[in-house]
Write an enzyme that holds these catalytic residues in place. Structure first.
Site, PDB file in Angstrom:
ATOM      1  CD  GLU A 145      -7.058  -2.297  -2.282  1.00 52.03           C
ATOM      2  OE1 GLU A 145      -5.904  -2.552  -1.897  1.00 52.03           O
ATOM      3  OE2 GLU A 145      -7.593  -1.177  -2.152  1.00 52.03           O
ATOM      4  CG  HIS A 193      -1.959   1.059   1.246  1.00 49.70           C
ATOM      5  ND1 HIS A 193      -1.715   2.343   1.642  1.00 49.70           N
ATOM      6  CD2 HIS A 193      -3.269   1.011   0.877  1.00 49.70           C
ATOM      7  CE1 HIS A 193      -2.839   3.057   1.534  1.00 49.70           C
ATOM      8  NE2 HIS A 193      -3.800   2.282   1.078  1.00 49.70           N
TER       9      HIS A 193
END
Lengths: 380, 380
Positions: free
Chosen positions: A317, A259
């Protein structure tokens, strides 16, 4: 970071603090997300979505009377105006992608209300967004939208708008935990777009419509579909390691890991992993959950082997996809569902920016020529 | 300006350079506006609006063949889809303000086109914006929208969409000069909103819809109605001085004077003043023009007397109002007409930002508490 001149170009505004906010704090170095004072893991699986919206707007959890009143206000505003549904019908006939239809419908969602009442516009947007997503999905499938049931809670109401049936309690709870987890996340691009728009003393609907438009872009993040596709492609535990090795050696990016902000584990991943475990166990079929867990552990192990020291961790996700799939949502509804949750944060940032009442207006640096002279068409 | 730490909060992003652009340069200290290399006064009264749009998008004036092709592409895309007009009809039935209806319609303006073609989406938005404004005004007046005439130039086509009649050449030329004058203006809040939105790799329609939403806010500037109201209220030259003295002594702001960026005369004011003079002279009735000129000169004189050294000059709104009134546009169409012109700049900034392909994502500083603990509803 160092010092720099005020009039230097800052690409992407990276590192520039564009707003002070009491709404959320993203601490990427320590893997922490604070939502209105609560660590996300303290809040997400316990609160209803209505409580989180109230908390973001009012900086306090509602008491029983306040919550009852708030839920009633939201429930009464659920039905979008006919023109908004007609627009969705026209979009479905053209097979417009869901996020584009959602942006169109958000802009027309309060056509029946005066938008100079910020608070009421915010209520209507939060109330109607899931109904719009559900209606559009049904129209794409050739079904008619269903009328909202005013007695249902928020997450139940969203699933009812999609299916026309009252959802199982554990699925509604899992969805609610997801919505709470993504409700706000610092100064991401869509939230910033909303703040820029409302900073001109424009209105909440204009700002949220702009935010949906920003969220729609693939660089925004929060599009969890591809992470689960990998799990499905792998199919069984024994195939995980050879499959992932091949991907990594081919130089492909593993979706669901790493991320841009979180350098350690994304705290939202833990919340969603726990919610997914509960959901799959309650449903009595943990096959996919266990496969996903195995894929995750194998991926983390291999990423450390191939990219030592990068400390690439599972991002939001990966478990989002697993959780939303377990709830029964198709992949194409993942980003619209993210939008429904983030509407809480967008509206809260709008109300906060509105109170500040200061236009956000940076400068640009001109890089073109300066003294061009007019040449008539005949002489070009 | 001085140095500051990268992680300091910069209220309103004032003084921060958020983008490099070859599209326009606003030099407030010297009263200069460069549009794609041309001083605005060199370009605005000579070019057609199509030439200015082409110039902004391609950084060069089109030759005869290129211009012919470009005008044809625009003309063919003029008609908005039926769903967009239906939405305007529903908005008119609710008496939605024009800028709000325009934002809704912008979002639905390309429902018939795939929006992943940036250039085509930009063309369609530029082509359809004036048709949408015209259609909505007609619907508010109880008239049906008219079908666009593909043979007309841009400014003529806008006036035809409003009135259903071919406009006088001098009025179309005056309108074209206005549209060119406001086509782009550095990094204002609406242009910035557009760039933030498309920076996520979203699409031009999402970005322009967000920009319309930002422009709608009264802090944005470009709302020229009130400047002319003062002239009408004064009514005759002899009343100008006592009227303005009373206003200034009561501490009221004189609409039409002063600008947050331009510290000397706004160069656009000169262009529009010259265009207004031509227009009123050609129409053979210079009464209002001369009154406005007298009001302006009196206001400048009195502002220097009451606020010496502030050097408050006529801004773009004053002559915009005079010019648009002379063309025959009602006050409520002034901001929508500004929107039509600025769509040139928004789309150009979108294409420029798209090529850059870098997300605009600043930070926020958290000001709330950090360790709140969950309290069940029963205990609140």
């Amino acid at each position: 970071m160092g010092e720099r001149s005020a009039n230097t170009f800052v690409p992407g505004l990276e590192g520039v603090v564009a707003a002070e906010t009491r709404l959320s704090k993203v601490d990427g170095a320590n893997g922490e997300l604070i939502v209105a004072g609560f660590p996300v893991e303290e809040l997400a699986s316990r609160a209803t979505f209505e409580e989180v919206v109230y908390l973001l707007w009012h900086d306090t959890l509602p008491d029983r009377r306040q919550l009852g009143e708030f839920k009633k206000e939201l429930a009464e505003l659920r039905q979008p105006p006919a023109a908004c549904l007609d627009l969705l019908r026209a979009a479905a006939a053209e097979r417009v992608p869901a996020m584009e239809a959602l942006r169109m419908a958000a802009g027309a969602a309060t056509l029946d209300l005066a938008t100079d009442d910020d608070h009421r516009a915010a209520l209507a947007l939060v109330a109607r967004m899931p109904v719009i997503v559900g209606a559009y999905q049904r129209l794409l499938e050739g079904e008619e939208p269903v009328e909202p049931e005013s007695g249902m809670g928020y997450a139940e109401g969203y699933m009812y708008a999609l299916t026309g049936e009252e959802p199982a309690a554990e699925k509604a709870r899992a969805l609610e935990t997801y919505l709470n987890t993504v409700a706000d996340h610092g100064m991401n691009a869509s939230t910033f777009a909303a703040r820029v728009i409302i900073s001109t003393r424009s209105d909440v609907v204009s700002a949220v419509t702009g935010a949906v438009g920003a969220l729609k872009g693939p660089l925004h993040g929060g599009a969890p579909g591809p992470a689960l596709d990998v799990v499905f492609e792998i199919g069984e535990k024994a195939r995980a390691e050879p499959y992932l090795r091949e991907k990594i050696e081919a130089g492909e990016r593993l979706m669901g890991f790493g991320h841009r902000v979180y350098k350690v584990r994304d705290p939202r991943a833990d919340v969603l992993a726990a919610a997914a475990e509960r959901l799959y166990k309650e449903a009595g079929d943990t096959g996919l959950y266990e496969l996903a867990l195995h894929v995750e552990q194998t991926a983390i192990k291999l990423l450390e082997e191939y990219k030592p020291g990068r400390n690439l961790q599972t991002n939001v996700e990966f478990y989002t996809a697993l959780l939303l799939h377990g709830i029964g949502l198709p992949t194409e509804l993942f980003t619209p569902t993210f939008t429904v949750g983030r509407t809480a944060g967008w509206t809260a940032h709008c109300l906060e920016q509105r109170d500040l009442d200061r236009i956000i207006r940076p400068q640009s640096a001109y890089t073109g020529p300066e003294n061009r002279r007019w040449v008539p068409l005949e002489e070009r």
